[in-house]
Design an enzyme around this catalytic site. Structure first.
Site, short mmCIF file in Angstrom:
data_model
loop_
_atom_site.label_atom_id
_atom_site.label_comp_id
_atom_site.label_asym_id
_atom_site.label_seq_id
_atom_site.Cartn_x
_atom_site.Cartn_y
_atom_site.Cartn_z
N GLU A 198 -4.02 -12.82 7.69
CA GLU A 198 -4.95 -11.69 7.63
C GLU A 198 -6.42 -11.97 7.07
O GLU A 198 -6.93 -11.01 6.39
CB GLU A 198 -4.30 -10.26 7.10
CG GLU A 198 -3.79 -10.62 5.73
CD GLU A 198 -2.81 -9.22 5.19
OE1 GLU A 198 -2.95 -8.13 5.80
OE2 GLU A 198 -2.27 -9.30 3.99
N HIS A 211 0.89 -1.17 -0.01
CA HIS A 211 0.04 -0.01 0.02
C HIS A 211 0.78 1.09 -0.15
O HIS A 211 2.12 1.14 0.33
CB HIS A 211 -0.98 -0.10 1.11
CG HIS A 211 -1.75 -1.21 1.33
ND1 HIS A 211 -2.96 -1.33 0.42
CD2 HIS A 211 -1.90 -2.35 2.23
CE1 HIS A 211 -3.31 -2.67 0.63
NE2 HIS A 211 -2.89 -3.12 1.68
C1 3PY Z 1 -3.79 -5.20 7.87
O1 3PY Z 1 -4.09 -4.77 9.01
O2 3PY Z 1 -4.41 -5.92 7.12
C2 3PY Z 1 -2.51 -4.91 7.59
O3 3PY Z 1 -2.01 -5.25 6.14
C3 3PY Z 1 -1.44 -3.68 8.18
O4 3PY Z 1 -0.47 -3.40 7.44
MG MG Z 2 -3.33 -6.19 5.10
#
Ligand code: 3PY
Ligand code: MG
Length: 241
Positions: free
Chosen positions: A140, A49
Site C-alpha cells: 500500500e 483503523h
Molecule cells: C487502504 O486502502 O489503504 C487500506 O488499508 C484498506 O483497508
Molecule cells: Mg491502508
C-alpha cells in the site's frame, strides 16, 4: 469459532471464485450475530483503523461461523502471535515494504522450524483453528509496490493484499487515477506470478468497476466496512419511508 478450519489450506490450494468479505471496525459480538445472514464469505476484523482492540478479537471469533482474517495495526510479532493464538484464519499485515520485512513476518507467524512463534495452550489449539493461518502482507505504498514481486516470492507468504487508499496517498494521485489503478494491478500481478492469493479492499463501487475493466482478479475482496454499510443501509431506509 470458525466452522471452516480448512479455509486457509483450501485458499492455498486455489480460489475458484472471488470471496467477498466485510471489514469490521466497530461491531461487538452481537453486531456480528446481526450480520451473520448477510452472505459475506469472510470477515476482516480491522485492528488498525476503527474502534477494535486485540482483546476484542476472541469474543468476535466466538460470535461467527464465518472465516475471520485479522488486519493488524503493526508488524509487532507479539500482536501477530496473539491474533493467531486467538484462532484467526489469517492475518493481514499493513504496509509491508521489503522482502526483509516479509521474512520477519514469516518468522513471527510460523512455528519452528520455519519461524520463531511460540506454541502454547492458546484458544486456537483448543477450538481447532488453523496452526498456519494465512499470512497476507499489505502492499500500500510506493516502496511496497517496488518490492511486491520479492515479497510474494518469500516462502511462507500466502498472498498480497492491496490497500488502494494508502497506495493512492503514497503515489500522490486519486485512487481511481490511471497511475493508482496500474499500481494495484501490478501488485496483484506480482502475487499471481508466484501463485499467491490476491486481495484488496475497495469500498467504492466505481473502483470495483475500474478493476474489473482491467481484468484484475481478486481472490479476497473486502467490499466495505461495517460503518459504511450501516450508514448506507440507514440512509436507504430513511429515504424509503
Ligand atoms: C487502504 O486502502 O489503504 C487500506 O488499508 C484498506 O483497508
Ligand atoms: Mg491502508
Amino acid at each position: 469459532m470458525s466452522d471452516a478450519p480448512g479455509f486457509a489450506d483450501s485458499l492455498r490450494a486455489g480460489v475458484p471464485a472471488t470471496l467477498r468479505g466485510l471489514w469490521v471496525t466497530f461491531l461487538t459480538p452481537f453486531g456480528l450475530e446481526v450480520v451473520a445472514g448477510s452472505g459475506a464469505d469472510w470477515i476482516g476484523v480491522d485492528l488498525q483503523h476503527g474502534d477494535l482492540h486485540l482483546a476484542q478479537l476472541a469474543p468476535l471469533l466466538r460470535a461467527t461461523d464465518a472465516p475471520v482474517l485479522a488486519r493488524l495495526g503493526s508488524h509487532d510479532p507479539a500482536a501477530l502471535a496473539r491474533a493467531i493464538d486467538a484462532g484467526v484464519d489469517g492475518v493481514i499485515v499493513p504496509t509491508v515494504e521489503s522482502a526483509a520485512e516479509a521474512e520477519r513476518l514469516v518468522a513471527a507467524a510460523h512455528l519452528p522450524p520455519r519461524g520463531r512463534r511460540s506454541g502454547g495452550h492458546a484458544r486456537a489449539g483448543l477450538v481447532g483453528a488453523p496452526e498456519r493461518p494465512l499470512l497476507l502482507p499489505m502492499v500500500e505504498t510506493r516502496r511496497g509496490l517496488a518490492a511486491a514481486d520479492e515479497i510474494a516470492a518469500i516462502p511462507g507468504i500466502d498472498g498480497i493484499f492491496v490497500g488502494p487508499y494508502d497506495l493512492a496517498l503514497s503515489l500522490g494521485k486519486p485512487v481511481r487515477s490511471e497511475k493508482v489503478l496500474d499500481a494495484i494491478h501490478e501488485a496483484l500481478a506480482a502475487a499471481r506470478r508466484h501463485g499467491r492469493i490476491t486481495g484488496a479492499f475497495t469500498g467504492d463501487p466505481g473502483l470495483v468497476a475500474d478493476l474489473d475493466e482491467r481484468g484484475a482478479v481478486l481472490d479476497l475482496h473486502a467490499v466495505d466496512t461495517d460503518a459504511a454499510a450501516l450508514r448506507a443501509g440507514l440512509a436507504a431506509l430513511l429515504e424509503a419511508r
